[in-house]
Write an enzyme that holds these catalytic residues in place. Structure first.
Site, mmCIF file in Angstrom:
data_model
loop_
_atom_site.group_PDB
_atom_site.id
_atom_site.type_symbol
_atom_site.label_atom_id
_atom_site.label_comp_id
_atom_site.label_asym_id
_atom_site.label_seq_id
_atom_site.Cartn_x
_atom_site.Cartn_y
_atom_site.Cartn_z
ATOM 1 N N LYS A 1 0.872 -1.179 0.000
ATOM 2 C CA LYS A 1 0.000 0.000 0.000
ATOM 3 C C LYS A 1 0.909 1.229 0.000
ATOM 4 C CE LYS A 1 -3.733 2.024 2.843
ATOM 5 N NZ LYS A 1 -4.543 1.801 4.057
ATOM 6 N N SER B 1 -9.431 1.778 3.100
ATOM 7 C CA SER B 1 -8.599 2.588 2.243
ATOM 8 C C SER B 1 -7.557 1.799 1.463
ATOM 9 C CB SER B 1 -7.891 3.642 3.092
ATOM 10 O OG SER B 1 -7.035 3.028 4.034
ATOM 11 N N SER C 1 -9.546 -0.684 7.223
ATOM 12 C CA SER C 1 -9.019 -0.523 5.863
ATOM 13 C C SER C 1 -8.372 -1.737 5.230
ATOM 14 C CB SER C 1 -8.020 0.620 5.825
ATOM 15 O OG SER C 1 -8.714 1.825 5.751
#
Ligand code: GLN
Length: 475
Positions: free
Chosen positions: A76, A151, A175
């Site tokens: 990420k 996210s 997330s």
């Protein structure tokens, strides 16, 4: 190349000589190229990763390779990888290059994992749909009219679209687990203090944890075994030794006691099919001889508000460092120090990040601090105590991961409250610091997957993985 859903499949093909690491990496790179429309990777480290793959093939031949040799991982875009760009999908970090490795990255590299690129996410990990990225939406590979969740939207979509075997995401309020639910994957939020946050771009430091997103439990367990454990750069870490999770998956789980929250199942807004599936699993578990009992937790309505009071406060403090002097972007229209701060932040941060900084500044401001922040801390402690009370009698709490399946782009973005309520079932684990996992155990009649969630006791990831494996295999 055939499709791989677990590291053991890759390892056995490597061993049998049917596959080389280089061929594997090339196949992933080709697939990334063909999937560009999904907007998953912000950057792919192509020449570098191919070169490393070749070296790994040699290491494997000579028997000197680490235990993740052949595992291709995406990060990420809020996890630092030395000499590589990282932006938290924000304009404010445009052009910024990491000068050190996150501890998790250091540990993955040491075991010869290959890091293939960085994945799009919501800006500074704030969001539930990946619609808050400065670099555009990520499309859900299972249905491109829908969000992948957030996210860690890119990191999750990358595994779902088989652009790499696994990814690392971060989970502050859901997330990792929420996008895992939307994309039919396994997502792990470790105990707070199990995995080092050093090198993860901070959002809300007392909630943030890094964790794996995979297709299989065994791979999540293996990655956790490598990345977890004490680190001199993160003082919140537990000293407790990290068990060999991947080798403890077959432990006896017959005496496990499970609680489920009636209040969750009665919650308005919970999709009826998700409710039915959760109840179905409860009944099946009972039939299999497990103790599965309802408990009351009439505090659901406090979870999301307390999460947003405390995380915005922490975010407003953490994000104060981005003022145009030390990192990334600086406004071209700045003329003095104050206008550098003001213009850089107004131009560099997106709307949602600005909203949260302002909210956080408000709840911390003198005159409101006691009413919001201090009160929020007390409510957090209360919710922790109530959750721990349940877990003093039960090994796990079983609940849905999300109230619904992946939604359409734009469906929730006009109404922040509606979007925040996406987190209703996931924030409890972050508020309490407990480990939680989302398991791909549901298929909706709309064709989309959804997850069921287990929350475990502090640092009892080993049992959590073993029971998850049992659930996935039997129910
Ligand atoms: N959706 C939540 C939020 O917007 C969770 C984010 C996260 O876990 N990083 O804050």
């Amino acid at each position: 190349m055939r499709s791989y859903s677990s590291f053991s499949e890759i390892q056995s093909d490597l061993k049998a000589g049917n596959l080389s690491v280089k061929a594997l990496v090339q196949a992933y790179l080709d697939r990334i190229e063909q999937s560009k429309h999904l907007n998953i990777f912000l950057e792919v480290f192509a020449p570098e990763v191919l070169q490393k793959a070749e070296m790994l093939d040699a290491k494997l031949k000579s028997g000197t390779a680490g235990k993740l040799a052949g595992m291709v991982i995406g990060l990420k875009d809020n996890i630092c990888y030395k000499d590589h760009k990282v932006s938290a999908s924000s304009k404010i970090l445009e052009g910024f290059t990491s000068i050190y490795n996150a501890t998790v990255v250091e540990r993955l590299l040491k075991e010869d994992a290959l890091i293939i690129g960085r994945c799009n996410c919501d800006e500074f990990a704030m969001g539930s749909s990946n619609e808050n990225s400065a670099y555009g939406n990520v499309l859900n590979p299972l249905d491109t009219t829908r969000v992948p969740g957030g996210s860690s939207g890119g990191a999750t979509a990358a595994v779902a679209a088989e652009l790499c075997l696994a990814t690392l995401g971060t989970d502050t309020g859901g997330s990792i687990r929420q996008p895992a639910s939307f994309c039919g994957l396994v997502g792990v939020k470790p105990t707070y203090g199990r995995v080092s946050r050093y090198g993860a771009i901070a959002y809300a430091s007392s909630f943030d944890q890094i964790g794996p997103i995979t297709k299989k439990i065994e791979d999540a367990a293996l990655i956790m075994e490598v990345i977890a454990g004490k680190d001199e750069f993160d003082s919140t870490l537990s000293d407790k030794e990290v068990p060999p999770y991947s080798r403890e998956l077959k432990q006896d789980v017959s005496k496990i006691k499970v609680a489920y929250l009636e209040d969750c199942l009665e919650k308005e807004g919970l999709d009826p099919e998700i409710k039915k599936r959760t109840k179905g699993v409860i009944e099946q578990l009972k039939k299999a001889g497990h103790t599965v009992e309802p408990v009351r937790f009439p505090f659901l309505d406090y979870l999301v508000p307390v999460y947003y009071v405390l995380t915005t406060a922490e975010a407003s403090s953490n994000l104060a460092r981005y003022q145009g002097l030390n990192f990334g972007y600086r406004s071209k229209n700045a003329t003095d120090m104050e206008s550098t701060f003001r213009k850089t932040r107004s131009e560099g941060f997106g709307k949602e990040v600005q909203r949260r900084i302002m909210l956080g500044t408000f709840v911390l401001s003198s005159g409101y601090y006691d009413a919001y922040y201090a009160k929020g801390q007390k409510v957090r402690r209360f919710l922790q105590n109530k959750t721990l009370e349940i877990l003093s009698n039960y090994d796990f709490i079983l609940l849905p991961t999300t109230p619904g399946t992946a939604f359409k782009f734009g469906e929730n973005s006009a109404d922040p409250i509606k979007m925040y309520l996406e987190d209703i079932f996931t924030v409890q684990a972050n508020i309490t610091g407990l480990p939680a996992i989302s398991l791909p155990m549901g298929k909706h009649s709309n064709g989309l997957p959804f997850g069921l969630q287990l929350i475990g006791r502090k640092l009892e990831e080993s049992k959590l993985f073993a029971f998850s494996e049992y659930l996935l295999n039997n129910f």
